[in-house]
Scaffold this motif. Structure first.
Motif: not given
Length: 639
Positions: A127-128, A319-320, A438-440, A518-524
């Motif tokens: 996802g990242e 997150t998932g 790193k997720e900013e 969301l950094y582990n695979g989210g869409l904008a």
């Protein structure tokens, strides 16, 4: 399931208010764009080859599990498409595309990709790595290469693809990808890779008799191999909740193509996890190959890979669940999927206690600036993990999870959850700390306070903090002692992420009224975004600054300022995917004009400023990648 797109009508408003002295936030916002335009070039010059690949003379696989590392190469550029979409320089998109192609070729040469897609790894990491690809698809939705890859990647998870069992509605393994299920955690089924790196998180499967500690396994290789085989059998097959991040891959294909089969699969797979919650207090983290929860864990609903027990607990589970539920809701309009997202948050909050931050042992970096000097003062903390001994591993709840959920739903109950966290906190939610993970991300609290009207100085402080963070990264690049002709070795592949100078969190919050992805695979999930009507490209035009100060369900407030003397034309779009429907727009104190579509065109003469108040329905239209130009050409009317 999907809704027809409304007929677009694009009112053309003209700002008439002239600003003699522009607001401080507007000048700082344009300065941040300018600073980053220089900074990404410094990074590119220092760390990449002519074809865009990263300088790296080592190879992946030795000393690791043979599967790790793909995400780290892409992550160095993960937010570059976002900066372009917000209004970054015209050549940033071409540079980002070159780096994506170069890194993809580089990883393919190392045997890590098959036809452009990761061979097989967990979706916490995949996802990242996919964020860069999703960003490029959003920035260039008409590109044939990206569209073809999006279809091919998504088809790996649809019925008929290698990863998904449609009968039992499971993704077959925790590690999966272009090569199909990749059983276990390494190509050697007895490999136990976590004896050192993940020692702070304790033993996975700590209920298995005969294996007592990391120290024992580190001292006895054969015992470690035996434990690796147990993990292969117990955790290395079947479905896990972090696989819900794969719904972003398939949602991305739908947004590009509009093909119903992709929306149907997202609804089906997210629905399978929603059904696994039905009748339970807690959403489980695992299901066997027949779809039975706890099939390989003696009936336990916890214990899956990147699940409730190990290694992180709530962050990957939450997150998932949020990513999968949001994608299903976006494509179907059925908000009941969001109960799947709410459950992990509410579950841990039921067990929350006031504890001392000094007692936290894992995931401390995010909270250090906030809790500095308050280590001995009790604050509301929730257990991140669940095992046979009950709930454990107390920490401050990752605020980006409830904030992202509330931003997506705009539901009052989701806002109350955030207010509960705020009331229980010992630290100042209005404070802006110059920190960079790193997720900013990490500035959800002061932004939330700004939207609530309790933090009026936030825009200026946040923008200055972002510029400081960018400057720190540039300085670290200039002082970097790693040989620029060799690059880091395989154990230093986070080197580039730690020096990526692009910062988009402040711009997302202020210009679009949205949190970081969301950094582990989210869409904008942008509340609003912008297009330059003259150049017909996404992002704010040159000299134009924007501030979203209110995103309440009944109205949205957007301030636009032209700091230059040249007139600018802006198209305001409701939603990342033009999925929201704007009903009316009012300029300053003028009359409310009808819209009934996702776009509003605004003309900004030199030194002009305008305050827009929009009424809208969230997700009232069909989501899709695309541009407003056809609607502008066919639907513009003079207001």
């Amino acid at each position: 399931m999907t809704r027809p797109a409304p007929q677009p009508r694009v009112p053309a408003l003209e700002a008439t208010r002239v600003t003699v002295e522009p607001p401080a936030w507007a000048a700082l916002e344009r300065e941040l764009f300018a600073v980053q335009d220089k900074a990404w070039r410094v990074f590119s010059d220092r760390y990449t080859e002519r074809d865009g690949r990263l300088v790296f003379r080592d190879s992946l696989g030795h000393g690791l599990d043979g599967r790790d590392g793909v995400d780290d190469f892409y992550e160095a550029f993960f937010n570059w498409p976002t900066l372009y979409l917000l209004g970054g320089s015209d050549d940033l998109l071409a540079a980002t595309r070159r780096h994506w192609r170069g890194v993809s070729a580089q990883l393919a040469e190392m045997g890590m990709l098959i036809d452009g897609m990761e061979r097989g790894y967990d979706w916490f990491h995949q996802g990242e790595g996919m964020l860069l690809f999703y960003g490029l698809c959003l920035a260039e939705p008409g590109d044939a290469e990206l569209r073809g890859l999006a279809r091919r990647f998504a088809d790996l998870y649809l019925p008929g693809g290698p990863n998904y069992d449609p009968e039992h509605r499971v993704i077959r393994a925790p590690h999966n990808g272009a090569g199909g299920p990749r059983w276990g955690f390494a190509d050697d089924e007895a490999y136990f890779p976590w004896s050192l790196a993940l020692r702070p998180y304790g033993m996975p499967l700590d209920w298995i008799d005969g294996f007592t500690s990391f120290d024992e396994l580190a001292a006895a290789p054969e015992r470690a191999r035996a434990y690796g085989r147990v993990m292969w059998d117990r955790m290395g097959r079947g479905d896990v909740i972090v696989n819900l991040a794969a719904t972003s891959l398939v949602t991305n294909a739908y947004l590009l193509t509009g093909e119903r089969r992709y929306a149907d699969w997202v609804a089906e797979y997210a629905g399978a996890w929603r059904e696994r919650l039905d009748g339970r207090d807690v959403v489980p983290d695992n299901a066997g190959l027949t779809g039975v929860v706890g099939e390989y864990l003696e009936g336990r609903w916890y214990g899956g890979h990147y699940g409730w027990s190990w290694p992180h607990g709530l962050p990957p589970v939450g997150t998932g669940a949020i990513v999968g539920a949001a994608n299903a809701t976006l494509l179907t309009g059925d908000a009941s999927y969001l109960e799947l997202a709410r459950n992990p948050l509410d579950t841990v909050l039921r067990h929350a206690e006031r504890r001392r931050p000094a007692d936290v042992t894992t995931i401390t970096r995010r909270w250090r600036p906030h809790l500095r000097g308050l280590e001995q003062q009790e604050t509301l903390m929730a257990p991140m993990r669940r095992g046979d001994r009950g709930w454990f591993d107390w920490n401050v709840m990752p605020t980006q999870l409830p904030v992202s959920l509330w931003h997506f739903s705009r539901d009052g109950a989701d806002r109350e959850r955030i207010d509960h966290l705020r009331e229980g906190s010992s630290w100042d939610w209005a404070a802006v700390h110059t920190q960079r993970t790193k997720e900013e991300a990490g500035h959800e609290e002061p932004w939330y306070e700004f939207l609530a009207g309790r933090n009026p100085g936030f825009p200026e402080r946040m923008l200055r903090s972002a510029m400081d963070a960018c400057a720190q990264r540039v300085e670290s690049i200039e002082d970097d002692r790693v040989d620029p002709a060799v690059g880091p070795d395989a154990f230093g592949i986070h080197h580039w992420q730690d020096r990526n100078p692009v910062v988009t969190e402040a711009l997302l919050q202020l210009t679009t009224g949205s949190p970081q992805v969301l950094y582990n695979g989210g869409l904008a999930q942008m509340h609003v975004r912008y297009h330059d009507a003259a150049l017909r490209r996404p992002g704010l035009p040159a000299d134009v600054a924007a501030l979203v100060s209110d995103i309440r369900p009944d109205h949205t407030v957007v301030e636009l300022v032209n700091l230059g003397q040249e007139p600018r034309e802006v198209v305001v779009q409701a939603g990342t995917y033009a999925e929201h429907v704007v009903h009316t727009v009012r300029a300053d104190d003028g009359p409310a004009l009808p819209v009934e579509g996702p776009y509003v065109a605004v003309s900004l003469p030199g030194s002009a400023q305008v305050r827009l108040t929009l009424t809208m329905t969230l997700r009232g239209g069909r989501p899709a990648y695309g541009t407003p130009w056809e609607a502008v050409d066919q639907g513009r009317v003079t207001a």
